[in-house]
Design a protein around this motif. Structure first.
Motif, mmCIF file in Angstrom:
data_model
loop_
_atom_site.group_PDB
_atom_site.id
_atom_site.type_symbol
_atom_site.label_atom_id
_atom_site.label_comp_id
_atom_site.label_asym_id
_atom_site.label_seq_id
_atom_site.Cartn_x
_atom_site.Cartn_y
_atom_site.Cartn_z
ATOM 1 N N GLN A 88 45.889 106.833 24.780
ATOM 2 C CA GLN A 88 46.866 105.751 24.646
ATOM 3 C C GLN A 88 46.379 104.484 25.347
ATOM 4 O OE1 GLN A 88 50.752 106.757 26.071
ATOM 5 N NE2 GLN A 88 51.653 104.798 25.482
ATOM 6 N N SER A 89 45.753 104.638 26.505
ATOM 7 C CA SER A 89 45.241 103.489 27.241
ATOM 8 C C SER A 89 44.088 102.823 26.491
ATOM 9 C CB SER A 89 44.780 103.914 28.636
ATOM 10 O OG SER A 89 45.871 104.437 29.379
ATOM 11 N N ILE A 90 43.219 103.653 25.892
ATOM 12 C CA ILE A 90 42.110 103.104 25.100
ATOM 13 C C ILE A 90 42.654 102.304 23.920
ATOM 14 C CG2 ILE A 90 40.149 103.689 23.625
ATOM 15 C CD1 ILE A 90 39.613 106.081 25.414
ATOM 16 N N TRP B 289 35.409 95.123 16.700
ATOM 17 C CA TRP B 289 35.542 93.666 16.813
ATOM 18 C C TRP B 289 34.406 92.942 16.088
ATOM 19 C CZ3 TRP B 289 36.274 90.534 22.005
ATOM 20 C CH2 TRP B 289 36.840 89.299 21.688
ATOM 21 N N TYR B 290 33.187 93.457 16.216
ATOM 22 C CA TYR B 290 32.047 92.814 15.554
ATOM 23 C C TYR B 290 32.205 92.885 14.037
ATOM 24 C CZ TYR B 290 27.274 91.514 14.400
ATOM 25 O OH TYR B 290 26.167 90.875 13.885
ATOM 26 N N ASN C 235 44.019 98.940 25.059
ATOM 27 C CA ASN C 235 42.948 97.964 25.258
ATOM 28 C C ASN C 235 42.418 97.450 23.925
ATOM 29 O OD1 ASN C 235 41.366 97.839 28.297
ATOM 30 N ND2 ASN C 235 42.993 99.337 28.034
ATOM 31 N N LEU C 236 42.282 98.361 22.972
ATOM 32 C CA LEU C 236 41.811 97.964 21.640
ATOM 33 C C LEU C 236 42.822 97.044 20.970
ATOM 34 C CD1 LEU C 236 39.662 98.243 19.462
ATOM 35 C CD2 LEU C 236 40.834 100.292 18.630
ATOM 36 N N ALA C 237 44.117 97.303 21.170
ATOM 37 C CA ALA C 237 45.153 96.441 20.601
ATOM 38 C C ALA C 237 45.070 95.032 21.179
ATOM 39 C CB ALA C 237 46.532 97.033 20.858
ATOM 40 N N ILE C 238 44.764 94.921 22.472
ATOM 41 C CA ILE C 238 44.602 93.605 23.091
ATOM 42 C C ILE C 238 43.425 92.864 22.448
ATOM 43 C CG2 ILE C 238 44.032 92.391 25.223
ATOM 44 C CD1 ILE C 238 46.854 93.452 25.138
ATOM 45 N N ILE C 239 42.339 93.590 22.198
ATOM 46 C CA ILE C 239 41.159 92.989 21.572
ATOM 47 C C ILE C 239 41.486 92.499 20.163
ATOM 48 C CG2 ILE C 239 38.859 93.511 20.642
ATOM 49 C CD1 ILE C 239 38.411 95.295 23.080
ATOM 50 N N LEU C 240 42.219 93.302 19.398
ATOM 51 C CA LEU C 240 42.585 92.917 18.037
ATOM 52 C C LEU C 240 43.530 91.704 18.049
ATOM 53 C CD1 LEU C 240 43.123 96.419 16.386
ATOM 54 C CD2 LEU C 240 41.138 94.914 16.191
ATOM 55 N N LEU C 241 44.478 91.711 18.984
ATOM 56 C CA LEU C 241 45.389 90.568 19.104
ATOM 57 C C LEU C 241 44.617 89.310 19.506
ATOM 58 C CD1 LEU C 241 48.280 89.498 19.071
ATOM 59 C CD2 LEU C 241 48.496 90.201 21.471
ATOM 60 N N LEU C 242 43.655 89.479 20.403
ATOM 61 C CA LEU C 242 42.802 88.355 20.801
ATOM 62 C C LEU C 242 42.060 87.790 19.601
ATOM 63 C CD1 LEU C 242 41.302 86.553 22.843
ATOM 64 C CD2 LEU C 242 39.751 88.490 23.276
ATOM 65 N N HIS C 243 41.540 88.681 18.771
ATOM 66 C CA HIS C 243 40.819 88.244 17.566
ATOM 67 C C HIS C 243 41.729 87.440 16.631
ATOM 68 C CE1 HIS C 243 38.097 88.363 14.132
ATOM 69 N NE2 HIS C 243 39.135 88.768 13.402
ATOM 70 N N LEU C 244 42.952 87.906 16.457
ATOM 71 C CA LEU C 244 43.892 87.200 15.577
ATOM 72 C C LEU C 244 44.235 85.816 16.117
ATOM 73 C CD1 LEU C 244 46.338 90.118 14.638
ATOM 74 C CD2 LEU C 244 44.610 89.051 13.172
ATOM 75 N N LEU D 130 46.180 97.443 32.066
ATOM 76 C CA LEU D 130 46.230 98.579 31.141
ATOM 77 C C LEU D 130 45.002 99.462 31.360
ATOM 78 C CD1 LEU D 130 47.297 96.644 27.903
ATOM 79 C CD2 LEU D 130 48.740 98.128 29.299
ATOM 80 N N PRO D 131 44.883 100.034 32.557
ATOM 81 C CA PRO D 131 43.662 100.796 32.877
ATOM 82 C C PRO D 131 43.571 102.102 32.096
ATOM 83 C CG PRO D 131 45.300 101.096 34.596
ATOM 84 C CD PRO D 131 45.864 100.066 33.647
ATOM 85 N N ILE D 132 42.327 102.511 31.876
ATOM 86 C CA ILE D 132 42.037 103.812 31.260
ATOM 87 C C ILE D 132 41.632 104.764 32.376
ATOM 88 C CG2 ILE D 132 40.630 105.008 29.547
ATOM 89 C CD1 ILE D 132 40.064 102.221 28.316
ATOM 90 N N GLU D 133 42.343 105.879 32.534
ATOM 91 C CA GLU D 133 42.074 106.808 33.626
ATOM 92 C C GLU D 133 41.218 107.967 33.152
ATOM 93 O OE1 GLU D 133 45.331 108.087 35.934
ATOM 94 O OE2 GLU D 133 46.177 106.077 36.206
ATOM 95 N N PHE D 134 40.079 108.145 33.847
ATOM 96 C CA PHE D 134 39.195 109.272 33.605
ATOM 97 C C PHE D 134 39.163 110.115 34.875
ATOM 98 C CE2 PHE D 134 37.546 105.922 30.843
ATOM 99 C CZ PHE D 134 37.398 106.579 29.643
ATOM 100 N N ASP D 135 39.880 111.233 34.861
ATOM 101 C CA ASP D 135 39.901 112.118 36.028
ATOM 102 C C ASP D 135 40.223 111.358 37.315
ATOM 103 O OD1 ASP D 135 39.256 114.248 34.428
ATOM 104 O OD2 ASP D 135 37.099 114.044 34.745
#
Length: 367
Positions: free
Chosen positions: A3-5, A174-175, A8-17, A52-57
């Motif tokens: 969900q966190s990933i 994004w690319y 973050n991806l949603a923020i990138i897509l919104l930034l692109h728009l 919106l951090p992504i937690e790994f262990d």
């Protein structure tokens, strides 16, 4: 974690728009406002990812490196460094364990590396180059964990697959969107060029020329002039050498016209062998002198028909002032009447209205 990933991806897509929207209005925005909007948009995106951090262990990371790297790669240091400074200052104020390494290795290092390897052919280089760049940036960002954090090597081994996959995945999406927009914009520009330009000469067609002139009349404070130019004895040239040769000469003459174009000089093809010229000049005399320079270059140019045959051509020009209360059609009619006078009086000359200039100016060759 997933969900966190995705967040973050949603923020990138919104930034692109948002960036895409800003670019659509680029021509109507002043450089200062464009700069401010881009810097503000990217700064907000990078700062938002921090929350919106992504937690790994139990270890918290995010994808804020991606907007910084993309901005550095596709833009320049003038836009990138302000975003980097704003984001770094905000991140430092938040404090916490790992703040300084996060700024140095997670933001500054990858961004400065990308600026250093900036390429002029950034759109043409292969996809592998982009993967390599993100990989190196990921390594700069994450590998210092091994030396900075207790049990760093163990943490790095546990998170590197997910972390690397998330960075590569986000960058790839994004690319792909960036390439799609570039191709769409290129196609749009091609279609606009076809719609606005004459297919043979690549000069503005009549409709687009009039549209451009109307804009010039509103924005410019100089005097406005229209000129009608016509090739002399063009029918005879076509009958003698053929229509292919005639088309070739039209193209070469259009290239000469294009050399003299600038923000206040526009040339269009009116039809057949006729061209229409707009000028914004301080005086009528200067407008005529400018036309004389064009006329002289055409007269002195040797146009090649084939390997063994070449010929000279001349043009006649009629000029009219575009008054404030005058429509474009009226100015064209007046310039066309003056063109007819130039033809009747021997061709290869410039004719103007008697009430706009005291004497008729002729070219050096016509005197």
């Amino acid at each position: 974690m997933l969900q966190s990933i995705l967040s973050n991806l949603a923020i990138i897509l919104l930034l692109h728009l948002v960036v895409h929207r800003i670019m659509n209005y680029r021509k109507s925005l002043r450089n200062y406002y464009f700069f401010l909007l881009i810097v503000l948009t990217f700064s907000v995106a990078v700062i938002t990812m921090f929350y919106l951090p992504i937690e790994f262990d139990g270890y918290r990371v995010d994808l804020r490196m991606i907007p910084l790297v993309f901005l550095a790669y596709f833009s320049n240091w003038k836009l990138t460094l302000p975003v980097l400074v704003i984001s770094s200052i905000w991140y430092s104020f938040e404090g916490g364990i790992g703040t300084t390494p996060g700024i140095i290795f997670g933001m500054i290092g990858p961004t400065l590396l990308t600026l250093a390897v900036y390429k002029k052919n950034k759109y043409d280089s292969c996809y592998f180059d982009k993967i390599l760049l993100i990989t190196i940036c990921w390594f700069i960002s994450d590998f210092p964990i091994v030396f900075i954090v207790p049990n760093g090597l163990d943490i790095f081994q546990r998170i590197f697959i997910w972390r690397y996959a998330a960075l590569i995945g986000a960058a790839s999406v994004w690319y792909a969107l960036v390439l799609f927009e570039i191709k769409r914009e290129h196609l749009k520009n091609q279609l606009e060029f076809v719609a606005w330009h004459d297919s043979l000469t690549k000069l503005l067609n009549r409709n687009k020329f009039f549209e451009v002139v109307e804009v010039k009349r509103e924005k410019s404070d100089v005097n406005h002039y229209l000129a009608m130019a016509d090739l002399d004895h063009f029918k005879k040239l076509n009958d003698t050498y053929g229509h292919v040769a005639g088309d070739h000469i039209l193209i070469e003459i259009s290239d000469i016209f294009r050399k003299y174009e600038c923000d206040l000089v526009k040339v269009g093809r009116y039809g057949g062998e006729e061209f229409i010229i707009y000028q914004g000049q301080p005086s009528f005399e200067q407008a005529v002198l400018y036309l004389e320079a064009i006329q002289k270059e055409i007269r002195t140019t040797l146009f090649c028909i084939d390997q063994d045959i070449a010929t000279h051509v001349t043009i006649s020009i009629g000029v009219a002032k575009l008054e404030n209360d005058m429509s474009l059609l009226e100015a064209v009619k007046q310039a066309d009447r003056n063109l007819y006078m130039a033809k009747e009086n021997g061709r290869d000359q410039i004719k103007t209205s008697a009430d706009q200039i005291k004497s008729t100016l002729t070219t050096v060759g016509g005197e």
